[in-house]
Design a protein around this motif. Structure first.
Motif, PDB file in Angstrom:
ATOM      1  N   CYS A   6      53.349  40.954  33.708  1.00  0.00           N
ATOM      2  CA  CYS A   6      52.211  40.238  32.971  1.00  0.00           C
ATOM      3  C   CYS A   6      51.669  39.144  33.392  1.00  0.00           C
ATOM      4  O   CYS A   6      50.156  39.233  33.400  1.00  0.00           O
ATOM      5  N   THR A   7      52.340  38.370  34.308  1.00  0.00           N
ATOM      6  CA  THR A   7      51.672  37.295  35.159  1.00  0.00           C
ATOM      7  C   THR A   7      50.901  37.839  36.251  1.00  0.00           C
ATOM      8  O   THR A   7      49.492  37.409  36.387  1.00  0.00           O
ATOM      9  N   ALA A   8      51.182  38.909  37.051  1.00  0.00           N
ATOM     10  CA  ALA A   8      50.486  39.390  37.784  1.00  0.00           C
ATOM     11  C   ALA A   8      48.994  40.245  37.252  1.00  0.00           C
ATOM     12  O   ALA A   8      48.185  39.986  37.888  1.00  0.00           O
ATOM     13  N   GLU A   9      49.195  40.575  36.243  1.00  0.00           N
ATOM     14  CA  GLU A   9      47.973  41.405  35.462  1.00  0.00           C
ATOM     15  C   GLU A   9      47.170  40.141  35.252  1.00  0.00           C
ATOM     16  O   GLU A   9      45.684  40.270  35.442  1.00  0.00           O
ATOM     17  N   ARG A  10      47.480  39.098  34.751  1.00  0.00           N
ATOM     18  CA  ARG A  10      46.527  37.883  34.493  1.00  0.00           C
ATOM     19  C   ARG A  10      45.807  37.157  35.678  1.00  0.00           C
ATOM     20  O   ARG A  10      44.616  36.983  35.742  1.00  0.00           O
ATOM     21  N   VAL A  11      46.777  36.962  36.764  1.00  0.00           N
ATOM     22  CA  VAL A  11      46.245  36.360  37.922  1.00  0.00           C
ATOM     23  C   VAL A  11      45.242  37.374  38.567  1.00  0.00           C
ATOM     24  O   VAL A  11      44.321  36.797  39.129  1.00  0.00           O
ATOM     25  N   VAL A  12      45.585  38.452  39.092  1.00  0.00           N
ATOM     26  CA  VAL A  12      44.967  39.358  39.582  1.00  0.00           C
ATOM     27  C   VAL A  12      43.472  39.690  38.652  1.00  0.00           C
ATOM     28  O   VAL A  12      42.336  39.631  39.282  1.00  0.00           O
ATOM     29  N   GLY A  13      43.521  39.928  37.451  1.00  0.00           N
ATOM     30  CA  GLY A  13      42.355  39.797  36.495  1.00  0.00           C
ATOM     31  C   GLY A  13      41.601  38.534  36.671  1.00  0.00           C
ATOM     32  O   GLY A  13      40.253  38.615  36.828  1.00  0.00           O
TER      33      GLY A  13
END
Length: 323
Positions: A6-13
């Motif tokens: 979930c963190t990776a989704e947010r950061v890459v977004g």
């Protein structure tokens, strides 16, 4: 693992526009950030909405994440990221937690899987970042004598992220188009972000949004480098399809003859009967297929002759770009 995805989704977004801006290889279509974000979103949502029983191993969770990512993978970068997740999932099957030795095993497996998925692997891309991560993980794991504590995992991830950052910087000198544009590779940066999110999750820290501003071309105020590049003709064709290993090899050979940037990677094992000479009960696989081609018709004809492609997407490589 849920928190990491979930963190990776947010950061890459949050970084997708910057990644799009420096996306010039293999084609300057400015979509690497978007592709990575959408692929990660599929993985994160698959596990975030699932209800796992107490004692579920991390291999099961990551297998679900990798499967969702692979089925919804976008572009070269999203497909390779999905292969990385699948390889990591294989290394932690039956395990209750991730450790430095398991991470090293997963990265080693991912390097092998990603390089074999591509018909023509190229240095100076996400592949170089992945290779650096695998080497760093093995190096630190050896120095820690296989320590599987959380402290060792944190040490390992810190060393891996630092090493991959150096590898990302070197991509600019490994590829002519990157050197000419004075930018680092977008896919390699995206992979670095994903690994750093894992490090942050393990350490309980949060990186600054400006942590990567010293990477060439990556400052938020920089223009979209790809906008000045010549438009690429042709299409990107992606799908999933159930085939025997032999038919998959035939598909790769034929796609290599008519297209470029061919990626074929197994999603999961299935059983027949299917098309071709596969017999009842014989092991087949579901494959993720990616190719760049001038005219999509021959690729689609080939896919339909071998099996029943699903989740087919066609994208113009020279689609109009936003300013």
């Amino acid at each position: 693992m849920k928190r990491w995805l979930c963190t990776a989704e947010r950061v890459v977004g949050n970084h997708s526009d910057r990644l799009n801006a420096i996306n010039i290889f293999p084609v300057a279509d400015g979509d690497t950030g978007t592709n990575l974000y959408l692929t990660l979103r599929a993985a994160a949502r698959a596990v975030d909405s699932a209800e796992y029983e107490a004692g579920t191993d991390v291999g099961t969770l990551l297998t679900d994440a990798a499967g969702a990512a692979m089925e919804n993978a976008r572009g070269n970068s999203g497909t390779l990221l999905s292969v990385f997740l699948a390889a990591l999932a294989e290394s932690v099957q039956g395990q209750s937690r991730l450790s430095a030795p398991l991470l090293a095993s997963g990265l080693r497996r991912a390097r092998m899987r990603c390089w074999s998925a591509l018909s023509e692997p190229v240095e100076g891309t996400m592949l170089s970042a992945l290779a650096a991560a695998a080497d760093a993980a093995e190096e630190i794991d050896s120095s820690l004598n296989g320590d599987d504590s959380n402290h060792a995992l944190a040490q390992s991830l810190t060393h891996i992220v630092e090493t991959v950052r150096d590898a990302v910087v070197r991509t600019e000198e490994q590829l002519g188009p990157l050197r000419q544009a004075r930018v680092v590779d977008a896919g390699a940066v995206g992979f670095l972000l994903v690994l750093d999110c894992l490090r942050e999750t393990v350490l309980g820290t949060t990186a600054s949004e400006n942590s990567w501003d010293d990477l060439h071309g990556y400052q938020s105020e920089f223009p979209h480098i790809h906008g000045d590049m010549p438009a690429d003709d042709g299409y990107e064709v992606m799908c999933t399809i159930e085939l025997s290993p032999l038919d998959a090899a035939t598909l790769r050979q034929r796609l290599d003859e008519i297209g470029e940037s061919v990626i074929i990677s197994p999603v999961k094992a299935v059983t027949g009967p299917q098309h071709g000479d596969v017999q009842e009960g014989e092991l087949n696989y579901r494959w993720r297929v990616h190719v760049h081609i001038d005219d999509p018709a021959p690729a689609l004809e080939l896919l339909n002759a071998l099996g029943e492609p699903a989740n087919v997407t066609l994208s113009e490589l020279a689609a109009p770009r936003e300013a």
